[in-house]
Design an enzyme around this catalytic site. Structure first.
Site, PDB file in Angstrom:
ATOM      1  N   TYR A 157      27.069 -19.832 -64.237  1.00 43.36           N
ATOM      2  CA  TYR A 157      27.047 -19.481 -62.800  1.00 43.36           C
ATOM      3  C   TYR A 157      28.470 -19.577 -62.235  1.00 43.36           C
ATOM      4  CZ  TYR A 157      25.806 -19.657 -57.818  1.00 43.36           C
ATOM      5  OH  TYR A 157      25.718 -19.411 -56.463  1.00 43.36           O
ATOM      6  N   SER A 214      31.056 -18.754 -54.050  1.00 39.40           N
ATOM      7  CA  SER A 214      30.399 -20.064 -53.945  1.00 39.40           C
ATOM      8  C   SER A 214      31.467 -21.140 -54.078  1.00 39.40           C
ATOM      9  CB  SER A 214      29.392 -20.209 -55.089  1.00 39.40           C
ATOM     10  OG  SER A 214      28.910 -21.536 -55.191  1.00 39.40           O
TER      11      SER A 214
HETATM   12  P1  NDP Z   1      18.085 -16.002 -52.333  1.00 38.63           P
HETATM   13  O1  NDP Z   1      17.398 -16.261 -53.628  1.00 38.63           O
HETATM   14  O2  NDP Z   1      17.324 -16.268 -51.078  1.00 38.63           O
HETATM   15  O3  NDP Z   1      18.618 -14.502 -52.279  1.00 38.63           O
HETATM   16  C1  NDP Z   1      19.065 -13.833 -53.422  1.00 38.63           C
HETATM   17  C2  NDP Z   1      18.943 -12.342 -53.165  1.00 38.63           C
HETATM   18  O4  NDP Z   1      19.440 -11.633 -54.314  1.00 38.63           O
HETATM   19  C3  NDP Z   1      17.497 -11.901 -52.963  1.00 38.63           C
HETATM   20  O5  NDP Z   1      17.440 -11.057 -51.845  1.00 38.63           O
HETATM   21  C4  NDP Z   1      17.172 -11.134 -54.235  1.00 38.63           C
HETATM   22  O6  NDP Z   1      16.283 -10.062 -53.931  1.00 38.63           O
HETATM   23  C5  NDP Z   1      18.544 -10.590 -54.611  1.00 38.63           C
HETATM   24  N1  NDP Z   1      18.614 -10.179 -56.007  1.00 38.63           N
HETATM   25  C6  NDP Z   1      18.469 -10.932 -57.125  1.00 38.63           C
HETATM   26  N2  NDP Z   1      18.536 -10.173 -58.220  1.00 38.63           N
HETATM   27  C7  NDP Z   1      18.749  -8.889 -57.783  1.00 38.63           C
HETATM   28  C8  NDP Z   1      18.894  -7.637 -58.436  1.00 38.63           C
HETATM   29  N3  NDP Z   1      18.858  -7.524 -59.781  1.00 38.63           N
HETATM   30  N4  NDP Z   1      19.076  -6.533 -57.678  1.00 38.63           N
HETATM   31  C9  NDP Z   1      19.115  -6.633 -56.322  1.00 38.63           C
HETATM   32  N5  NDP Z   1      18.979  -7.777 -55.653  1.00 38.63           N
HETATM   33  C10 NDP Z   1      18.789  -8.894 -56.385  1.00 38.63           C
HETATM   34  O7  NDP Z   1      19.429 -16.870 -52.394  1.00 38.63           O
HETATM   35  P2  NDP Z   1      20.725 -16.961 -51.410  1.00 38.63           P
HETATM   36  O8  NDP Z   1      20.505 -16.243 -50.160  1.00 38.63           O
HETATM   37  O9  NDP Z   1      21.110 -18.381 -51.393  1.00 38.63           O
HETATM   38  O10 NDP Z   1      21.796 -16.202 -52.324  1.00 38.63           O
HETATM   39  C11 NDP Z   1      22.630 -15.168 -51.846  1.00 38.63           C
HETATM   40  C12 NDP Z   1      24.021 -15.320 -52.465  1.00 38.63           C
HETATM   41  O11 NDP Z   1      24.618 -16.524 -52.001  1.00 38.63           O
HETATM   42  C13 NDP Z   1      24.043 -15.388 -53.994  1.00 38.63           C
HETATM   43  O12 NDP Z   1      25.106 -14.604 -54.487  1.00 38.63           O
HETATM   44  C14 NDP Z   1      24.314 -16.857 -54.263  1.00 38.63           C
HETATM   45  O13 NDP Z   1      24.952 -17.063 -55.508  1.00 38.63           O
HETATM   46  C15 NDP Z   1      25.205 -17.199 -53.081  1.00 38.63           C
HETATM   47  N6  NDP Z   1      25.309 -18.624 -52.782  1.00 38.63           N
HETATM   48  C16 NDP Z   1      24.209 -19.328 -52.381  1.00 38.63           C
HETATM   49  C17 NDP Z   1      24.313 -20.687 -52.126  1.00 38.63           C
HETATM   50  C18 NDP Z   1      23.134 -21.533 -51.794  1.00 38.63           C
HETATM   51  O14 NDP Z   1      23.258 -22.764 -51.823  1.00 38.63           O
HETATM   52  N7  NDP Z   1      21.984 -20.970 -51.438  1.00 38.63           N
HETATM   53  C19 NDP Z   1      25.622 -21.372 -52.225  1.00 38.63           C
HETATM   54  C20 NDP Z   1      26.704 -20.512 -52.604  1.00 38.63           C
HETATM   55  C21 NDP Z   1      26.547 -19.190 -52.866  1.00 38.63           C
HETATM   56  P3  NDP Z   1      15.087  -9.515 -54.861  1.00 38.63           P
HETATM   57  O15 NDP Z   1      14.583 -10.676 -55.667  1.00 38.63           O
HETATM   58  O16 NDP Z   1      14.101  -8.985 -53.869  1.00 38.63           O
HETATM   59  O17 NDP Z   1      15.721  -8.440 -55.693  1.00 38.63           O
END
Ligand code: NDP
Length: 242
Positions: A151, A138
Site C-alpha cells: 500500500y 496518504s
Molecule cells: P472507500 O473504501 O470509502 O472508497 C474507496 C473508493 O474507491 C470507493 O468509491 C470504491 O468504489 C473505489 N474503487 C475501488 N476499486 C475501484 C476500481 N477498481 N474502480 C473504480 N473505483 C474503485 O475509502 P476512502 O474514501 O477512505 O478512500 C479513498 C482514497 O483515500 C483511497 O485512495 C485511499 O487510499 C485514500 N486514503 C484513505 C485514508 C483513510 O484513512 N480512509 C487515508 C489516506 C488515504 P467501488 O467499490 O464502488 O468501485
C-alpha cells in the site's frame, strides 16, 4: 446549473472521501461526474445532487471503461476542469504470498488506475484554460510501516509520479497531492488479513477525521487563484502521532 459551470471528474465517488468530495464540489457550483463500480450507490448520490451530477459505472483498472467514461463526460458536460484520482484500496497485512492477489489489486487500482485515468482525461483537462489534477495519496506515501508495504509503495509511487507531472504540466494543469492520515470510511472493510483488519479498525475508530474534512481541503485547493498551487497537503487527525 449553467452549461458554463466547471466540471469535476471524481474516481471512487461511491463512498468515503470521493462521495464527500462530490458533495463539496457540487455545493461550490461544479458539475460532477461520479465514477466507481457500484452503480447503485453512484445513482443514489447523483439523484441527491440533481441535474449537476452524472453517475458513470467505471472500473479504473480497465482502460476501455475509463475511455467510455471520458466519452460520456464529454457528450454530457463538454469539458473537464478537475480530475480527482481518489479510487483506492488498502489491503494491509504481513508480507506473504497469501496476499499476492491483494498486492496486484492495490497496484492496479491505486497507482495504475490513477495513471490511466490521468492519461485518458488529460486532453480535456488541459483544454479551455487548464485544469486541476488532485491525486489522493496518504500519510503512507511518506512513511512506511510493517503490514503496509505494498500500500505504501502505491502511495510513494503516486507522490513521485505527481511531482514529475507537476513540473511537466505547469502552467496548464495544477497538480495537488493530498496525504490524509486516518479517515473514517469503508477503506478498512476490505482488508483480508483478519488480525490486521481488527487492529486497523480499532486504530481508525479511535481517532479518524471525517471524509468531509478531506473534501473541504480538495474544494479549497481547486478554488485558489490560478497563479498559485497547493502542491502537497498532509492532514492527520490531531491525535495521530505517526
Ligand atoms: P472507500 O473504501 O470509502 O472508497 C474507496 C473508493 O474507491 C470507493 O468509491 C470504491 O468504489 C473505489 N474503487 C475501488 N476499486 C475501484 C476500481 N477498481 N474502480 C473504480 N473505483 C474503485 O475509502 P476512502 O474514501 O477512505 O478512500 C479513498 C482514497 O483515500 C483511497 O485512495 C485511499 O487510499 C485514500 N486514503 C484513505 C485514508 C483513510 O484513512 N480512509 C487515508 C489516506 C488515504 P467501488 O467499490 O464502488 O468501485
Amino acid at each position: 446549473m449553467s452549461t458554463e459551470s466547471p466540471v469535476a471528474v471524481i474516481t471512487g465517488a461511491s463512498s468515503g472521501i470521493g462521495e464527500a468530495t462530490a458533495r463539496a464540489l457540487a455545493a461550490d457550483g461544479y458539475r460532477v461526474a461520479l465514477l466507481a463500480r457500484r452503480a447503485d450507490r453512484l445513482q443514489a448520490l447523483a439523484d441527491e445532487l440533481g441535474g449537476a451530477a452524472l453517475a458513470i459505472e467505471a472500473d479504473v483498472t480497465r482502460r476501455d471503461s475509463l475511455v467510455a467514461a471520458a466519452e460520456r463526460v464529454q457528450d454530457t458536460f463538454g469539458r473537464v476542469d478537475v480530475l480527482v484520482n481518489n479510487a483506492g484500496v488498502m489491503l494491509l497485512g504481513p508480507f506473504s504470498s497469501e496476499q499476492r492477489a491483494d498486492y496486484r489489486q492495490m497496484i492496479e487500482v491505486n497507482l495504475l488506475g490513477a495513471i490511466t485515468a490521468t492519461e485518458v482525461f488529460l486532453e480535456p483537462l488541459r483544454a479551455d484554460g487548464g485544469g486541476d489534477l488532485i491525486n489522493i495519496s496518504s500519510v503512507a506515501g511518506r512513511t512506511a510501516r510493517p503490514t503496509n508495504g505494498v500500500y505504501a509503495a502505491t502511495k510513494w509511487g503516486i507522490n513521485g509520479w505527481s511531482e514529475s507531472l507537476r513540473q511537466e504540466l505547469q502552467p496548464d494543469v495544477r497538480v495537488t497531492v493530498i496525504e490524509p492520515g486516518a479517515v473514517g470510511t469503508e477503506l478498512t472493510d476490505h482488508i483480508t488479513h483478519a488480525a490486521t483488519k481488527e487492529a486497523t479498525e480499532a486504530f481508525v475508530k479511535d481517532l479518524a477525521i471525517r471524509p468531509e474534512d478531506v473534501a473541504e481541503i480538495i474544494a479549497f485547493a481547486v478554488t485558489r487563484p490560478r497563479r498559485m498551487t497547493l502542491n502537497e497537503i498532509l492532514v492527520r487527525p490531531t491525535a495521530q502521532a505517526g
